[in-house]
Design a protein around this motif. Structure first.
Motif, PDB file in Angstrom:
ATOM      1  N   ARG A  97     -27.008  -1.393 -18.385  1.00 53.10           N
ATOM      2  CA  ARG A  97     -27.069  -0.044 -18.964  1.00 53.10           C
ATOM      3  C   ARG A  97     -27.946   0.904 -18.162  1.00 53.10           C
ATOM      4  O   ARG A  97     -27.619   2.081 -17.991  1.00 53.10           O
ATOM      5  CB  ARG A  97     -27.585  -0.116 -20.404  1.00 53.10           C
ATOM      6  CG  ARG A  97     -26.620  -0.716 -21.399  1.00 53.10           C
ATOM      7  CD  ARG A  97     -27.248  -0.759 -22.789  1.00 53.10           C
ATOM      8  NE  ARG A  97     -27.539   0.566 -23.296  1.00 53.10           N
ATOM      9  CZ  ARG A  97     -26.714   1.270 -24.075  1.00 53.10           C
ATOM     10  NH1 ARG A  97     -25.553   0.753 -24.432  1.00 53.10           N
ATOM     11  NH2 ARG A  97     -27.053   2.468 -24.505  1.00 53.10           N
ATOM     12  N   GLU A  98     -29.078   0.401 -17.674  1.00 53.43           N
ATOM     13  CA  GLU A  98     -30.025   1.273 -16.983  1.00 53.43           C
ATOM     14  C   GLU A  98     -29.405   1.889 -15.725  1.00 53.43           C
ATOM     15  O   GLU A  98     -29.695   3.048 -15.391  1.00 53.43           O
ATOM     16  CB  GLU A  98     -31.292   0.493 -16.617  1.00 53.43           C
ATOM     17  CG  GLU A  98     -32.162   0.101 -17.803  1.00 53.43           C
ATOM     18  CD  GLU A  98     -31.600  -1.086 -18.579  1.00 53.43           C
ATOM     19  OE1 GLU A  98     -32.116  -1.364 -19.686  1.00 53.43           O
ATOM     20  OE2 GLU A  98     -30.659  -1.746 -18.076  1.00 53.43           O
ATOM     21  N   ASP A 101     -27.025   4.662 -16.801  1.00 49.59           N
ATOM     22  CA  ASP A 101     -27.782   5.830 -17.242  1.00 49.59           C
ATOM     23  C   ASP A 101     -28.337   6.591 -16.049  1.00 49.59           C
ATOM     24  O   ASP A 101     -28.365   7.832 -16.045  1.00 49.59           O
ATOM     25  CB  ASP A 101     -28.923   5.383 -18.165  1.00 49.59           C
ATOM     26  CG  ASP A 101     -29.646   6.561 -18.801  1.00 49.59           C
ATOM     27  OD1 ASP A 101     -28.970   7.419 -19.393  1.00 49.59           O
ATOM     28  OD2 ASP A 101     -30.884   6.632 -18.691  1.00 49.59           O
ATOM     29  N   GLN A 105     -27.695  10.572 -15.280  1.00 51.53           N
ATOM     30  CA  GLN A 105     -28.781  11.548 -15.155  1.00 51.53           C
ATOM     31  C   GLN A 105     -28.784  12.213 -13.788  1.00 51.53           C
ATOM     32  O   GLN A 105     -29.000  13.431 -13.676  1.00 51.53           O
ATOM     33  CB  GLN A 105     -30.126  10.867 -15.428  1.00 51.53           C
ATOM     34  CG  GLN A 105     -30.264  10.289 -16.821  1.00 51.53           C
ATOM     35  CD  GLN A 105     -29.948  11.304 -17.910  1.00 51.53           C
ATOM     36  OE1 GLN A 105     -30.342  12.471 -17.818  1.00 51.53           O
ATOM     37  NE2 GLN A 105     -29.250  10.865 -18.947  1.00 51.53           N
ATOM     38  N   LEU A 154     -23.605   6.078 -23.154  1.00 52.59           N
ATOM     39  CA  LEU A 154     -24.633   6.816 -22.426  1.00 52.59           C
ATOM     40  C   LEU A 154     -24.204   8.227 -22.043  1.00 52.59           C
ATOM     41  O   LEU A 154     -25.040   9.040 -21.660  1.00 52.59           O
ATOM     42  CB  LEU A 154     -25.034   6.036 -21.169  1.00 52.59           C
ATOM     43  CG  LEU A 154     -25.763   4.709 -21.451  1.00 52.59           C
ATOM     44  CD1 LEU A 154     -25.871   3.868 -20.192  1.00 52.59           C
ATOM     45  CD2 LEU A 154     -27.146   4.978 -22.029  1.00 52.59           C
ATOM     46  N   SER A 155     -22.916   8.509 -22.135  1.00 55.98           N
ATOM     47  CA  SER A 155     -22.430   9.844 -21.767  1.00 55.98           C
ATOM     48  C   SER A 155     -22.061  10.695 -22.975  1.00 55.98           C
ATOM     49  O   SER A 155     -22.012  11.925 -22.871  1.00 55.98           O
ATOM     50  CB  SER A 155     -21.207   9.728 -20.845  1.00 55.98           C
ATOM     51  OG  SER A 155     -20.161   8.993 -21.482  1.00 55.98           O
TER      52      SER A 155
END
Length: 373
Positions: A97-98, A101, A105, A154-155
């Motif tokens: 996930r990181e 993300d 960003q 995440l979006s």
């Protein structure tokens, strides 16, 4: 969309002028009379058969694009080979996930916003269901299903905040029909299809759309020496990039890994479990669907006003999925007599008996709680 000599070296610009490469007018696609606004894209799996051509299509139309390669196969240097003012090359592993993300960003920081997210990532193991171990199973589900879910989760906050967004999720014909030798892979694609269908009901109120792209067998047919142009829809390129190539060509069998030693029950020449292996080995460069033509249609899909739930690419996808759905309908018709529907004249007495047994407060005298004291 099927194989033909003229499309063997079709460039993105030539594809944009192809008279037959137009989405139906009902979805309000971009055109000379309906020019699209510049959009910002993120293409996950940008080094695969479809992702590679989609990045070039996006850039050729003058859109902004973050092309995302896989940390275990690509390098930062490789992702920088597309040198274009509207291009950003990054790496991530959709299972983590990181890293997803971070891509989100950095893309927002670079472009200001993100309008379209295309997920072309995938991983499949070719082998009998019984032969695939826990490592194989987890990698396929972590990449294909959880990776897609990571991207969406995440979006979505960003898409909601700007009150628009578009997901183009690459599924497969394997998401609509079972393929021997690809059982777990098909399971992951079925899961993705169920996820997107369910999610549509949740996100429509935020003006967020999603489409499942289901291509048939796709070949990499874009000329390697073709520079990436930057221009607008249906107009010649104004400038060209300084680099003639993008990331390295995909592996021979794309994102599939072939189990080298099938167990004895599944190692015969005619074993159904070997079907997928025989299929990809025979296809090699004979894949009937053009990646360049498909990418042009997917770019239009990112800009059309009324996207479909599914976009099937190629006659193999259309015919195989249609045949499968037809067989399901025929099977339902053959067995529907076993549903034992209750005749209307029998249903009424049953309903009355049920009401009598459960008790109707309108028909019974209400007791005073104090009477029992």
């Amino acid at each position: 969309m099927d194989i033909d000599t003229a499309s063997q070296s079709l460039s993105p610009t030539a594809a944009s002028h192809h008279p037959n490469l137009r989405l139906p007018a009902t979805c309000d696609p971009p055109s000379e009379h309906n020019p699209p606004k510049q959009a910002s894209w993120i293409v996950f799996g940008a080094t695969g058969h479809m992702g590679r051509s989609l990045v070039r299509a996006v850039l050729s139309h003058g859109d902004q694009c973050t092309a995302v390669g896989w940390t275990q196969e690509n390098t930062v240097e490789q992702m920088k080979k597309w040198q274009d003012r509207n291009y950003l090359g990054l790496l991530c592993d959709v299972r983590v996930r990181e890293t997803v993300d971070d891509v989100m960003q950095r893309s927002i920081e670079r472009w200001g916003n993100v309008d379209v997210i295309a997920n072309c990532t995938g991983y499949g193991v070719i082998g009998a269901c019984e032969d695939q171990d826990d490592y194989d199973l987890r990698n396929q589900f972590s990449t294909n299903f959880l990776g897609t879910l990571h991207i969406i989760q995440l979006s979505l906050p960003h898409f909601r905040s700007q009150n628009h967004g578009r997901y183009l999720i690459f599924s497969s014909t394997a998401g609509a029909l079972g393929v021997p030798g690809l059982g777990p892979y098909c399971a992951t694609k079925y899961a993705v299809e169920g996820l997107i269908e369910s999610m549509l009901y949740e996100i429509d109120v935020f003006n967020i759309k999603a489409t499942l792209v289901e291509p048939g067998h796709v070949r990499l047919d874009e000329p390697e020496d073709y520079p990436v142009p930057t221009g607008t829809f249906a107009t010649p390129a104004a400038t060209t990039s300084t680099s003639a190539t993008g990331p390295p060509k995909p592996k021979r069998y794309g994102h599939f890994w072939v189990k080298p030693t099938p167990s004895p029950p599944y190692s015969t020449l005619t074993s159904p479990a070997g079907h997928a292996k025989r299929m990809v080995q025979w296809l090699n460069d004979r894949q009937p669907v053009s990646a360049v033509k498909s990418a042009e249609l997917v770019w239009q899909l990112g800009h059309c006003s009324y996207p479909p739930l599914r976009l099937l690419l190629g006659s193999y996808a259309v015919e195989s999925i249609r045949d499968r759905l037809r067989s399901i309908i025929e099977e339902i018709e053959d067995w529907k007599h076993l549903s034992f529907p209750v005749p209307a004249d029998e249903a009424a007495p049953a309903d009355d008996a049920k009401k009598s047994k459960s008790g109707d407060p309108n028909d019974q005298e209400q007791e005073d709680p104090q009477d029992n004291e």
